[in-house]
Design a protein around this motif. Structure first.
Motif, PDB file in Angstrom:
ATOM      1  N   THR A 117       0.806  -1.219   0.000  1.00  0.00           N
ATOM      2  CA  THR A 117       0.000   0.000   0.000  1.00  0.00           C
ATOM      3  C   THR A 117       0.843   1.274   0.000  1.00  0.00           C
ATOM      4  OG1 THR A 117      -1.875  -1.109   1.057  1.00  0.00           O
ATOM      5  CG2 THR A 117      -1.739   1.289   1.277  1.00  0.00           C
ATOM      6  N   PRO A 118       1.883   1.418   0.849  1.00  0.00           N
ATOM      7  CA  PRO A 118       2.682   2.650   0.781  1.00  0.00           C
ATOM      8  C   PRO A 118       3.382   2.843  -0.562  1.00  0.00           C
ATOM      9  CG  PRO A 118       3.084   1.495   2.844  1.00  0.00           C
ATOM     10  CD  PRO A 118       2.305   0.557   1.979  1.00  0.00           C
ATOM     11  N   VAL A 119       3.847   1.746  -1.164  1.00  0.00           N
ATOM     12  CA  VAL A 119       4.510   1.860  -2.468  1.00  0.00           C
ATOM     13  C   VAL A 119       3.520   2.313  -3.537  1.00  0.00           C
ATOM     14  CG1 VAL A 119       5.794   0.589  -4.223  1.00  0.00           C
ATOM     15  CG2 VAL A 119       6.188   0.106  -1.802  1.00  0.00           C
ATOM     16  N   LEU A 120       2.354   1.690  -3.564  1.00  0.00           N
ATOM     17  CA  LEU A 120       1.346   2.079  -4.556  1.00  0.00           C
ATOM     18  C   LEU A 120       0.861   3.509  -4.329  1.00  0.00           C
ATOM     19  CD1 LEU A 120      -0.759  -1.212  -4.730  1.00  0.00           C
ATOM     20  CD2 LEU A 120       0.904  -0.364  -6.389  1.00  0.00           C
ATOM     21  N   THR A 121       0.765   3.910  -3.067  1.00  0.00           N
ATOM     22  CA  THR A 121       0.363   5.291  -2.783  1.00  0.00           C
ATOM     23  C   THR A 121       1.393   6.268  -3.320  1.00  0.00           C
ATOM     24  OG1 THR A 121      -0.793   4.551  -0.788  1.00  0.00           O
ATOM     25  CG2 THR A 121      -0.266   6.897  -0.954  1.00  0.00           C
ATOM     26  N   ALA A 122       2.674   5.976  -3.133  1.00  0.00           N
ATOM     27  CA  ALA A 122       3.718   6.850  -3.674  1.00  0.00           C
ATOM     28  C   ALA A 122       3.675   6.891  -5.199  1.00  0.00           C
ATOM     29  CB  ALA A 122       5.088   6.368  -3.191  1.00  0.00           C
ATOM     30  N   VAL A 123       3.414   5.741  -5.831  1.00  0.00           N
ATOM     31  CA  VAL A 123       3.313   5.703  -7.292  1.00  0.00           C
ATOM     32  C   VAL A 123       2.140   6.554  -7.773  1.00  0.00           C
ATOM     33  CG1 VAL A 123       2.829   4.181  -9.247  1.00  0.00           C
ATOM     34  CG2 VAL A 123       4.461   3.481  -7.504  1.00  0.00           C
ATOM     35  N   GLN A 124       1.007   6.450  -7.104  1.00  0.00           N
ATOM     36  CA  GLN A 124      -0.161   7.231  -7.499  1.00  0.00           C
ATOM     37  C   GLN A 124       0.088   8.722  -7.304  1.00  0.00           C
ATOM     38  OE1 GLN A 124      -2.651   6.245  -9.113  1.00  0.00           O
ATOM     39  NE2 GLN A 124      -2.713   4.037  -8.820  1.00  0.00           N
ATOM     40  N   ARG A 125       0.713   9.099  -6.206  1.00  0.00           N
ATOM     41  CA  ARG A 125       1.024  10.517  -5.997  1.00  0.00           C
ATOM     42  C   ARG A 125       1.917  11.038  -7.118  1.00  0.00           C
ATOM     43  NH1 ARG A 125       1.690   9.338  -0.215  1.00  0.00           N
ATOM     44  NH2 ARG A 125      -0.107  10.186   0.915  1.00  0.00           N
TER      45      ARG A 125
ATOM     46  N   VAL B 229      -1.287  15.479  -4.542  1.00  0.00           N
ATOM     47  CA  VAL B 229      -2.004  14.798  -3.463  1.00  0.00           C
ATOM     48  C   VAL B 229      -1.129  14.868  -2.222  1.00  0.00           C
ATOM     49  CG1 VAL B 229      -3.038  12.645  -2.679  1.00  0.00           C
ATOM     50  CG2 VAL B 229      -3.133  13.260  -5.102  1.00  0.00           C
ATOM     51  N   PRO B 230      -1.497  15.657  -1.220  1.00  0.00           N
ATOM     52  CA  PRO B 230      -0.605  15.849  -0.059  1.00  0.00           C
ATOM     53  C   PRO B 230      -0.385  14.553   0.704  1.00  0.00           C
ATOM     54  CG  PRO B 230      -2.356  17.516  -0.127  1.00  0.00           C
ATOM     55  CD  PRO B 230      -2.717  16.458  -1.115  1.00  0.00           C
ATOM     56  N   ARG B 231       0.769  14.499   1.336  1.00  0.00           N
ATOM     57  CA  ARG B 231       1.093  13.359   2.178  1.00  0.00           C
ATOM     58  C   ARG B 231       0.458  13.508   3.554  1.00  0.00           C
ATOM     59  NH1 ARG B 231       5.417  10.165   0.613  1.00  0.00           N
ATOM     60  NH2 ARG B 231       6.503  10.838  -1.268  1.00  0.00           N
ATOM     61  N   LEU B 232       0.170  12.383   4.157  1.00  0.00           N
ATOM     62  CA  LEU B 232      -0.298  12.372   5.538  1.00  0.00           C
ATOM     63  C   LEU B 232       0.929  12.243   6.450  1.00  0.00           C
ATOM     64  CD1 LEU B 232      -3.413  10.053   5.316  1.00  0.00           C
ATOM     65  CD2 LEU B 232      -3.409  12.463   5.885  1.00  0.00           C
ATOM     66  N   THR B 233       1.239  13.314   7.155  1.00  0.00           N
ATOM     67  CA  THR B 233       2.411  13.317   8.035  1.00  0.00           C
ATOM     68  C   THR B 233       1.996  13.701   9.455  1.00  0.00           C
ATOM     69  OG1 THR B 233       2.848  15.600   7.367  1.00  0.00           O
ATOM     70  CG2 THR B 233       4.015  13.852   6.173  1.00  0.00           C
ATOM     71  N   PRO B 234       1.258  12.845  10.128  1.00  0.00           N
ATOM     72  CA  PRO B 234       0.873  13.159  11.509  1.00  0.00           C
ATOM     73  C   PRO B 234       2.078  13.099  12.438  1.00  0.00           C
ATOM     74  CG  PRO B 234       0.210  10.932  10.965  1.00  0.00           C
ATOM     75  CD  PRO B 234       0.739  11.546   9.694  1.00  0.00           C
TER      76      PRO B 234
ATOM     77  N   ALA C  50      -5.743   6.908  13.538  1.00  0.00           N
ATOM     78  CA  ALA C  50      -6.882   7.668  13.017  1.00  0.00           C
ATOM     79  C   ALA C  50      -6.415   8.824  12.150  1.00  0.00           C
ATOM     80  CB  ALA C  50      -7.735   8.181  14.175  1.00  0.00           C
ATOM     81  N   ALA C  51      -5.277   9.408  12.500  1.00  0.00           N
ATOM     82  CA  ALA C  51      -4.749  10.523  11.700  1.00  0.00           C
ATOM     83  C   ALA C  51      -4.162  10.041  10.379  1.00  0.00           C
ATOM     84  CB  ALA C  51      -3.693  11.290  12.497  1.00  0.00           C
ATOM     85  N   THR C  52      -3.508   8.878  10.398  1.00  0.00           N
ATOM     86  CA  THR C  52      -2.915   8.369   9.155  1.00  0.00           C
ATOM     87  C   THR C  52      -3.943   7.739   8.224  1.00  0.00           C
ATOM     88  OG1 THR C  52      -2.406   6.300  10.294  1.00  0.00           O
ATOM     89  CG2 THR C  52      -0.667   7.965  10.230  1.00  0.00           C
ATOM     90  N   ARG C  53      -5.033   7.242   8.782  1.00  0.00           N
ATOM     91  CA  ARG C  53      -6.130   6.668   7.998  1.00  0.00           C
ATOM     92  C   ARG C  53      -5.640   5.609   7.016  1.00  0.00           C
ATOM     93  NH1 ARG C  53      -9.816  11.047   5.388  1.00  0.00           N
ATOM     94  NH2 ARG C  53      -7.916  11.445   4.213  1.00  0.00           N
TER      95      ARG C  53
ATOM     96  N   GLY D  74      -9.385  12.615  -1.698  1.00  0.00           N
ATOM     97  CA  GLY D  74     -10.174  12.275  -0.519  1.00  0.00           C
ATOM     98  C   GLY D  74      -9.707  11.034   0.214  1.00  0.00           C
ATOM     99  N   LEU D  75      -9.133  10.055  -0.525  1.00  0.00           N
ATOM    100  CA  LEU D  75      -8.764   8.787   0.090  1.00  0.00           C
ATOM    101  C   LEU D  75      -7.270   8.667   0.369  1.00  0.00           C
ATOM    102  CD1 LEU D  75     -11.028   6.357  -1.971  1.00  0.00           C
ATOM    103  CD2 LEU D  75     -11.452   7.308   0.300  1.00  0.00           C
ATOM    104  N   LEU D  76      -6.436   9.225  -0.484  1.00  0.00           N
ATOM    105  CA  LEU D  76      -4.991   9.133  -0.284  1.00  0.00           C
ATOM    106  C   LEU D  76      -4.416  10.337   0.432  1.00  0.00           C
ATOM    107  CD1 LEU D  76      -3.863   7.726  -3.751  1.00  0.00           C
ATOM    108  CD2 LEU D  76      -4.512   6.478  -1.683  1.00  0.00           C
ATOM    109  N   GLY D  77      -5.154  11.423   0.461  1.00  0.00           N
ATOM    110  CA  GLY D  77      -4.673  12.631   1.114  1.00  0.00           C
ATOM    111  C   GLY D  77      -5.265  12.806   2.499  1.00  0.00           C
TER     112      GLY D  77
END
Length: 415
Positions: free
Chosen positions: A63-71, A82-87, A103-106, A194-197
């Protein structure tokens, strides 16, 4: 033949959106083999505990790799960040703090996007690509049919009576492709934001923090610029003009025996010196190239490149004029970068590339100088970073010792 600007922008936008959708098929289908393997293995062996554990581990790792690819896909191809989630990590890990951090990282939203929504988006993207292929086949059907043997052409298309219908259908699909690709691209961008950010509350909080920092940096940069201009005026040209005006005034008051003609000439020169001081102050306060205001960034940069004492390769690719403040900051960044390359880097040549990608104006200045520039060392690059930050832009400097030096600025240019 001149293609209308509106039609050219529409075609370029459709090509960009179609390429963006084509690049998303494989990332969206990346987790399909995982859950399909889990389903088939569980049905065959019945050992669901081991299968689910392995597939869950693969999904969590992927999931983190695919999220980085999508961003990266959204940022590079359509200019959507698409902003990163950096809690902030808790100082002490407890059950409550861990729950708040999760909950913050979702993470479940990202997993749901890649695992459940990804295959649906891939199917939608393949449908758009199929429409694009049908468009090309229909539009060029009449042309490529003549490359077929006569017998084959008559068996497939009769006596060419069906080819105009294929061409008309291809043109209709092409018109639909412009709207469909744009609509799917916008829908994917909203879903990813909405989902990755971050959530809406997190985005608002981050926005407030960024605006506060940007406003502070802007005030500091403007104040430093004002002090520098005042110092230059006081120590340089203004002092010379003031000294000239004083001397002319003393000549009028201390030499009453001067002829009237000479007194009038000296009085006129005294008045001109005072006017020159006033005009110099006004000029510095309103420092802004007129060609930038009248003809835009392309013409202003062409003049700047012509005045630079080293060869500059310039490339400007803009769909339309951007906001005046964005043009001003982009011009200021390029001007200062070329000045630094000339005075400090001993560069022999430079390259300037200005390109608009979606709602982002990308500026890149490269020179073959000595390198070693550091934006964090309190030099003029710090002022450039603050100027770019005042527009919520991004500023990067790559300058290894020995060169080359590359200065990149990304400026939001949505009107």
């Amino acid at each position: 033949m001149t293609i209308p600007a509106g039609l050219r922008r529409t075609v370029l936008r459709a090509r960009r959106d179609t390429g963006f959708l084509a690049a998303g098929v494989l990332p969206h289908l990346a987790l399909v083999p995982v859950w399909s393997w889990a389903a088939t293995t569980t049905a065959r062996t019945g050992n669901w505990l081991l299968t689910v554990s392995i597939s869950a581990a693969l999904i969590l790792l992927g999931t983190p790799v695919l999220t980085a690819v999508q961003r990266a896909r959204y940022r590079v191809l359509i200019g959507v960040d698409v902003p990163r989630l950096t809690p902030t990590a808790p100082e002490q890990w407890t059950w409550a703090s861990t729950a708040r951090w999760l909950a913050a990282t979702r993470p479940w939203r990202k997993i749901g996007y890649h695992l459940l929504l990804g295959p649906l988006l891939a199917l939608l993207e393949m449908l758009v690509l199929a429409v694009a292929a049908a468009c090309l086949a229909g539009v060029f059907a009449y042309a490529w049919s003549w490359a077929l043997p006569t017998g084959v052409r008559q068996d497939w298309f009769g006596y060419l009576t069906q080819l105009p219908a294929y061409t008309a259908a291809g043109l209709l699909l092409l018109c639909a492709l412009f709207w469909t690709a744009r609509a799917v691209t916008r829908a994917e961008a909203r879903l990813a934001s909405g989902l990755l950010g971050p959530s809406r509350a997190q985005r608002l909080q981050e926005r407030v923090d960024q605006l506060a920092v940007s406003r502070t940096d802007l005030i500091e940069a403007v104040d430093a610029e004002r002090r520098r201009i005042e110092r230059d005026l006081h120590d340089g040209t203004q002092q010379r003009l003031v000294s000239l005006a004083v001397n002319l005034g003393l000549a009028i008051t201390t030499r009453p025996d001067l002829p009237s003609d000479a007194r009038e000439v000296i009085a006129g020169a005294h008045l001109e010196a005072k006017d020159a001081i006033s005009e110099l102050n006004d000029l510095v306060r309103g420092l802004h190239p007129a060609v930038l205001e009248d003809r835009g960034l392309d013409a202003a940069l062409s003049g700047l490149a012509a005045r630079t004492p080293l060869p500059v390769r310039l490339r400007v690719d803009l769909e339309e004029r951007v906001a005046p403040n964005v043009e001003s900051v982009a011009y200021f960044v390029i001007s200062e970068a070329l000045t630094n390359a000339t005075k400090h880097a001993n560069a022999m040549r430079a390259e300037v590339i200005v390109r608009q990608v979606g709602e982002v104006l990308r500026v890149r200045v490269t020179d073959d100088g000595l390198g070693g520039a550091d934006a964090a060392a309190g030099t003029g690059l710090t002022g450039l970073a603050k100027r770019v930050g005042s527009l919520d832009g991004a500023f990067h400097v790559s300058s290894p010792v020995g060169g080359p030096t590359t200065i990149t600025a990304e400026l939001p240019c949505a009107r």
